[in-house]
Design a protein around this motif. Structure first.
Motif, PDB file in Angstrom:
ATOM      1  N   ALA A  33       0.821  -1.204   0.000  1.00  0.00           N
ATOM      2  CA  ALA A  33       0.000   0.000   0.000  1.00  0.00           C
ATOM      3  C   ALA A  33       0.859   1.260   0.000  1.00  0.00           C
ATOM      4  CB  ALA A  33      -0.944   0.008   1.204  1.00  0.00           C
ATOM      5  N   GLU A  34       1.959   1.237   0.746  1.00  0.00           N
ATOM      6  CA  GLU A  34       2.848   2.397   0.794  1.00  0.00           C
ATOM      7  C   GLU A  34       3.566   2.590  -0.535  1.00  0.00           C
ATOM      8  OE1 GLU A  34       4.386   2.541   5.365  1.00  0.00           O
ATOM      9  OE2 GLU A  34       4.681   0.670   4.263  1.00  0.00           O
ATOM     10  N   LEU A  35       4.029   1.496  -1.135  1.00  0.00           N
ATOM     11  CA  LEU A  35       4.705   1.600  -2.425  1.00  0.00           C
ATOM     12  C   LEU A  35       3.743   2.091  -3.503  1.00  0.00           C
ATOM     13  CD1 LEU A  35       6.867  -1.667  -2.405  1.00  0.00           C
ATOM     14  CD2 LEU A  35       7.574   0.662  -1.806  1.00  0.00           C
ATOM     15  N   LEU A  36       2.528   1.590  -3.471  1.00  0.00           N
ATOM     16  CA  LEU A  36       1.527   2.031  -4.435  1.00  0.00           C
ATOM     17  C   LEU A  36       1.219   3.517  -4.256  1.00  0.00           C
ATOM     18  CD1 LEU A  36      -0.191   0.780  -6.709  1.00  0.00           C
ATOM     19  CD2 LEU A  36      -2.010   0.431  -5.008  1.00  0.00           C
ATOM     20  N   ALA A  37       1.165   3.971  -3.012  1.00  0.00           N
ATOM     21  CA  ALA A  37       0.913   5.394  -2.744  1.00  0.00           C
ATOM     22  C   ALA A  37       2.040   6.258  -3.296  1.00  0.00           C
ATOM     23  CB  ALA A  37       0.757   5.616  -1.239  1.00  0.00           C
ATOM     24  N   ALA A  38       3.291   5.793  -3.150  1.00  0.00           N
ATOM     25  CA  ALA A  38       4.438   6.556  -3.674  1.00  0.00           C
ATOM     26  C   ALA A  38       4.348   6.689  -5.183  1.00  0.00           C
ATOM     27  CB  ALA A  38       5.737   5.872  -3.270  1.00  0.00           C
TER      28      ALA A  38
END
Length: 400
Positions: free
Chosen positions: A195-200
């Protein structure tokens, strides 16, 4: 108008060389390329003798804030911003003298690389064209946390990307895995969740910025590709340290499914091979990985993954600023052809960095970024070490 004459010319694309070229330069840009050695009557001739002209190298991965000492982290943390900026200026000049006319800085402190970007944009002799990420995003106390890019959680990641966009960065960099440079960090450990990588990725793309992943491990590379990163730095597919030193367990696993996904999605691998000769041998845990690494690069080449050439200069003494030609040569040593290596350091690198409209090729309309080397690197790649002349935007750079 300048008329730069050499014995041969490689334009960055290939497949071969132009014989007895004359490159016409006006207003910092290439006005024409004329084979056969004829100099227009109204031009100022510059004869470079029995050399091969290449596009100025585009180094896709540098750290100008690191000084390639035995105490890189300590010296950076003790330096004031002005001291650090002065070191970065010297690092840029060293890269330029080695034929690197464009660098992509993938980790500074306090957005100092953006200050250097402004300086070199005004003065071609001050250093290469600078593309910069600012402090890379990393987890609290994660890899390179001391650069100031700590961020966690989906909202924290989005805010960090927005901050970088507001500063005017050229690319967003995320430390997807740990790294060797940071005490307590593990190159095989994935630092962020999906989720964090996708947000970046989504936030960077929303601001029109490419996003690249520092990723050593197979798991980290898979996560970055799955999240939609544009590029993967290092991309060596390490899987851990062989606990008993068994040569049959080199700690490298190139997953063909991930390679195929990279090809399908257009994800580029920014390889950081090569180092200065004469340094200490690699530690056993690294040496055990080398056979698997070489085999994996062959698999990457066979799969058709796009590759570009970065030096990772600054991080260790054997990765000193100005060592980029050794990275180009190392690509050939690990199985790429000289043509592939030269493209990876010029036209392909410029395309991956988003500057292919003006860098990485010797053709009309492009910036007059040129490097002359003694010999023909398409026949012998070690010719890239013999830099005899460098031009940045048509200005000849004094070489030490």
């Amino acid at each position: 108008m300048l008329a730069i004459r050499a014995a041969k010319l490689f334009d960055g694309i290939g497949p071969g060389t132009v014989e007895r070229p004359v490159v016409l330069v006006e207003g910092g840009r290439i006005a024409g390329v004329v084979p056969g050695g004829s100099v227009p009557a109204d031009a100022v001739p510059v004869d470079l003798g029995e050399t091969t002209l290449l596009p100025g190298f585009v180094d896709t991965h540098v750290h100008l804030a690191f000084d390639a000492s035995d105490d890189v982290v300590g010296r950076l943390r003790r330096a004031s911003d002005e001291e650090l900026l002065e070191r970065m200026r010297a690092a840029g000049r060293a890269a330029l003298s080695a034929g690197v006319t464009t660098v992509r800085d993938l980790g500074d402190r306090g957005y100092l690389a953006l200050r250097l970007r402004e300086e070199t944009a005004k003065d071609a002799t001050a250093g290469p064209t600078v593309l910069a990420s600012g402090p890379p995003l990393t987890t609290p106390r994660g890899h390179c946390w001391f650069l100031g890019g700590q961020a966690e959680g989906v909202e924290g990641i989005r805010a960090a990307v927005r901050e970088r966009a507001a500063h005017g960065v050229d690319v967003v960099k995320v430390m997807v895995t740990g790294g060797d440079l940071t005490p307590g960090s593990d190159p095989c450990h994935v630092q962020y969740g999906h989720a964090e990588l996708l947000a970046a990725v989504r936030e960077a793309h929303r601001h029109g910025l490419p996003v690249t992943a520092h990723a050593h491990s197979a798991a980290g590379i898979a996560d970055a590709v799955s999240a939609g990163f544009d590029m993967v730095e290092h991309c060596f597919f390490v899987t851990g340290i062989a606990g008993d030193g068994d040569a049959d367990d080199p700690g490298v696993d190139y997953d063909r499914r991930i390679l195929d996904d990279m090809v399908r999605l257009g994800v580029v691998a920014s390889l950081t091979l090569g180092s200065l000769p004469g340094g200490p041998p690699p530690p056993p845990r690294i040496a055990r990985r080398i056979p698997g690494l070489v085999a994996g690069l062959a698999a990457m080449r066979e799969a058709g993954v796009g590759v570009v050439c970065g030096s990772d200069s600054g991080i260790f003494p054997v990765k000193a600023h100005g060592s980029h030609p050794y990275s180009v040569a190392a690509m050939v040593e690990t199985g790429f052809t000289p043509l592939e290596a030269l493209r990876a350091a010029t036209s392909a690198a410029a395309r991956a960095c988003g500057v292919a409209c003006r860098k990485g090729c010797i053709a009309p309309g492009f910036d007059a970024d040129l490097v002359a080397v003694a010999g023909n690197p398409l026949a012998d790649i070690t010719a890239v070490h013999a830099v005899t002349a460098v031009f940045r935007e048509g200005v000849r750079i004094p070489l030490d």
